[in-house]
Structure formats: structure tokens, C-alpha cells
Scaffold this motif. Structure first.
Motif, PDB file in Angstrom:
ATOM      1  N   HIS A  84       0.806  -1.157   0.123  1.00 21.91           N
ATOM      2  CA  HIS A  84       0.023   0.057   0.036  1.00 21.91           C
ATOM      3  C   HIS A  84       0.952   1.176  -0.040  1.00 21.91           C
ATOM      4  O   HIS A  84       2.180   1.214   0.300  1.00 21.91           O
ATOM      5  CB  HIS A  84      -0.817   0.047   1.103  1.00 21.91           C
ATOM      6  N   VAL A  85       0.134   2.347  -0.083  1.00 18.75           N
ATOM      7  CA  VAL A  85       0.789   3.775  -0.010  1.00 18.75           C
ATOM      8  C   VAL A  85       0.369   4.370   1.249  1.00 18.75           C
ATOM      9  O   VAL A  85      -0.708   4.180   1.611  1.00 18.75           O
ATOM     10  CB  VAL A  85       0.558   4.746  -1.123  1.00 18.75           C
ATOM     11  N   ASP A  86       1.464   4.712   2.193  1.00 16.87           N
ATOM     12  CA  ASP A  86       0.822   5.182   3.455  1.00 16.87           C
ATOM     13  C   ASP A  86      -0.224   6.279   3.302  1.00 16.87           C
ATOM     14  O   ASP A  86       0.110   6.940   2.298  1.00 16.87           O
ATOM     15  CB  ASP A  86       2.013   5.535   4.053  1.00 16.87           C
ATOM     16  N   GLY A  87      -0.714   6.500   4.311  1.00 16.42           N
ATOM     17  CA  GLY A  87      -1.673   7.637   4.530  1.00 16.42           C
ATOM     18  C   GLY A  87      -1.066   8.888   3.859  1.00 16.42           C
ATOM     19  O   GLY A  87      -0.175   9.296   4.398  1.00 16.42           O
ATOM     20  N   ILE A  90      -0.775   9.708  -1.686  1.00 15.02           N
ATOM     21  CA  ILE A  90      -1.199  10.115  -3.079  1.00 15.02           C
ATOM     22  C   ILE A  90      -1.659  11.545  -3.028  1.00 15.02           C
ATOM     23  O   ILE A  90      -1.451  12.251  -3.888  1.00 15.02           O
ATOM     24  CB  ILE A  90      -2.250   9.077  -3.294  1.00 15.02           C
ATOM     25  N   GLU A  91      -2.259  11.891  -1.982  1.00 13.99           N
ATOM     26  CA  GLU A  91      -2.797  13.290  -1.719  1.00 13.99           C
ATOM     27  C   GLU A  91      -1.685  14.354  -1.970  1.00 13.99           C
ATOM     28  O   GLU A  91      -1.669  15.439  -2.334  1.00 13.99           O
ATOM     29  CB  GLU A  91      -3.645  13.561  -0.735  1.00 13.99           C
ATOM     30  N   THR A 126       1.246  18.772   3.863  1.00  8.47           N
ATOM     31  CA  THR A 126       1.108  17.253   4.611  1.00  8.47           C
ATOM     32  C   THR A 126      -0.315  16.757   4.644  1.00  8.47           C
ATOM     33  O   THR A 126      -0.329  15.452   4.771  1.00  8.47           O
ATOM     34  CB  THR A 126       2.000  17.063   6.067  1.00  8.47           C
ATOM     35  N   SER A 127      -1.005  17.449   4.469  1.00 12.55           N
ATOM     36  CA  SER A 127      -2.519  17.245   4.743  1.00 12.55           C
ATOM     37  C   SER A 127      -3.176  17.889   4.248  1.00 12.55           C
ATOM     38  O   SER A 127      -3.385  19.193   4.497  1.00 12.55           O
ATOM     39  CB  SER A 127      -3.020  16.846   5.873  1.00 12.55           C
ATOM     40  N   PRO A 132      -6.964  13.227   9.955  1.00  9.85           N
ATOM     41  CA  PRO A 132      -6.204  13.105  11.176  1.00  9.85           C
ATOM     42  C   PRO A 132      -4.844  12.139  10.668  1.00  9.85           C
ATOM     43  O   PRO A 132      -4.852  11.400   9.958  1.00  9.85           O
ATOM     44  CB  PRO A 132      -7.052  12.355  12.017  1.00  9.85           C
ATOM     45  N   GLY A 133      -3.746  12.633  11.560  1.00 12.20           N
ATOM     46  CA  GLY A 133      -2.614  11.863  11.346  1.00 12.20           C
ATOM     47  C   GLY A 133      -1.625  12.111  10.315  1.00 12.20           C
ATOM     48  O   GLY A 133      -0.792  11.448   9.814  1.00 12.20           O
ATOM     49  N   GLN A 134      -1.879  13.110   9.641  1.00 14.81           N
ATOM     50  CA  GLN A 134      -1.286  13.366   8.347  1.00 14.81           C
ATOM     51  C   GLN A 134      -0.035  14.414   8.684  1.00 14.81           C
ATOM     52  O   GLN A 134      -0.020  15.474   8.449  1.00 14.81           O
ATOM     53  CB  GLN A 134      -2.124  13.690   7.202  1.00 14.81           C
TER      54      GLN A 134
END
Length: 134
Positions: A84-87, A90-91, A126-127, A132-134
Motif C-alpha cells: 500500500h501507499v501510506d496515508g 497520494i494526496e 502534509t495534509s 487526522p495523522g497526516q
């Protein structure tokens, strides 16, 4: 958690991903003088093309720590935790400042890419969606 408690982890019947982030051994390893020296040395690979000094507010002499959970992954277990790609991965590519870090690669000049150029990273989001958590 006491000495007799089993750590939380998954899968329940054959734990391979443990919810352990800040145990004493992990903290000792992350804060070992040799690890801190290595981190500081690696940080100093970063530089700014446009000046001798990175942008104001960036301290490359202070190592940062990323606390990943403890894992013992057995071969062949992909159902629970597939590649997978971590959270946020992609964004982040939607962000023009982040894409600028890879402009040489994206324009076909991959040999000119400098992975330690710091400037484009400083303004990267970063988000983009305030998750949350980004």
C-alpha cells in the motif's frame, strides 16, 4: 501495560503487527548517541540550491524521530496488510510545492534530480484535506 499483559496486535491469533510505538527499547534505540549522530549526519546531506543556508527556521542539526509500530511480518501474509501507499502519500502529489521537489524527474531530466534539495519540501502540504495523522 504490565509485565504480564500481552501487547495489542493483529491478527489476534498470530500477532505480527504490534501496537507498540514508544516502548523503552524503542526509545533507547531511537535516542542512542550513534543513532543521533547518524541522523544528524544524514540531515546535513540536505541543502538549498539557491543559497548556502536552508530557509530560516530549518534546523538540520536536530534529528527528528518517526515512531513506527513494531512488526514481525511472516512471509505470505498479505490479506491483512497488503502492499500500500501510506496515508497521505497520494494526496501529497496533488500539492504543487511537493511536485516541485521532483520536477527534474517529472520533466524527464531524472539524472539532474537532487534528492537532498530541501527548498521544495519546506512549503509542501502534509495534509491537503485535513485528515487526522497526516
Amino acid at each position: 501495560m504490565t509485565c504480564c499483559d500481552a501487547p495489542l496486535g493483529v491478527p489476534e491469533n498470530d500477532k505480527q503487527f504490534f501496537m507498540l510505538y514508544w516502548t523503552k527499547p524503542q526509545i533507547e534505540a531511537r535516542s542512542h548517541p550513534n543513532m543521533l549522530k547518524a541522523s544528524a549526519w544524514l540531515n546535513n546531506l540536505y541543502h538549498a540550491k539557491k543559497s548556502d543556508q536552508p530557509s530560516q527556521g530549518v534546523d538540520l542539526s536536530t534529528p527528528l524521530t518517526y515512531a513506527d509500530r513494531f512488526r514481525i511480518r511472516r512471509p505470505g501474509l498479505w490479506e491483512l496488510h497488503p502492499p500500500h501507499v501510506d496515508g497521505g502519500g497520494i494526496e501529497r502529489w496533488e500539492d504543487p510545492a511537493f511536485r516541485q521537489c521532483f520536477s527534474d524527474i517529472l520533466s524527464g531530466n531524472w539524472r539532474s534530480h537532487d534528492p537532498y534539495e530541501v527548498e521544495g519540501r519546506l512549503d509542501a502540504s502534509t495534509s491537503r484535506y485535513n485528515r487526522p495523522g497526516q
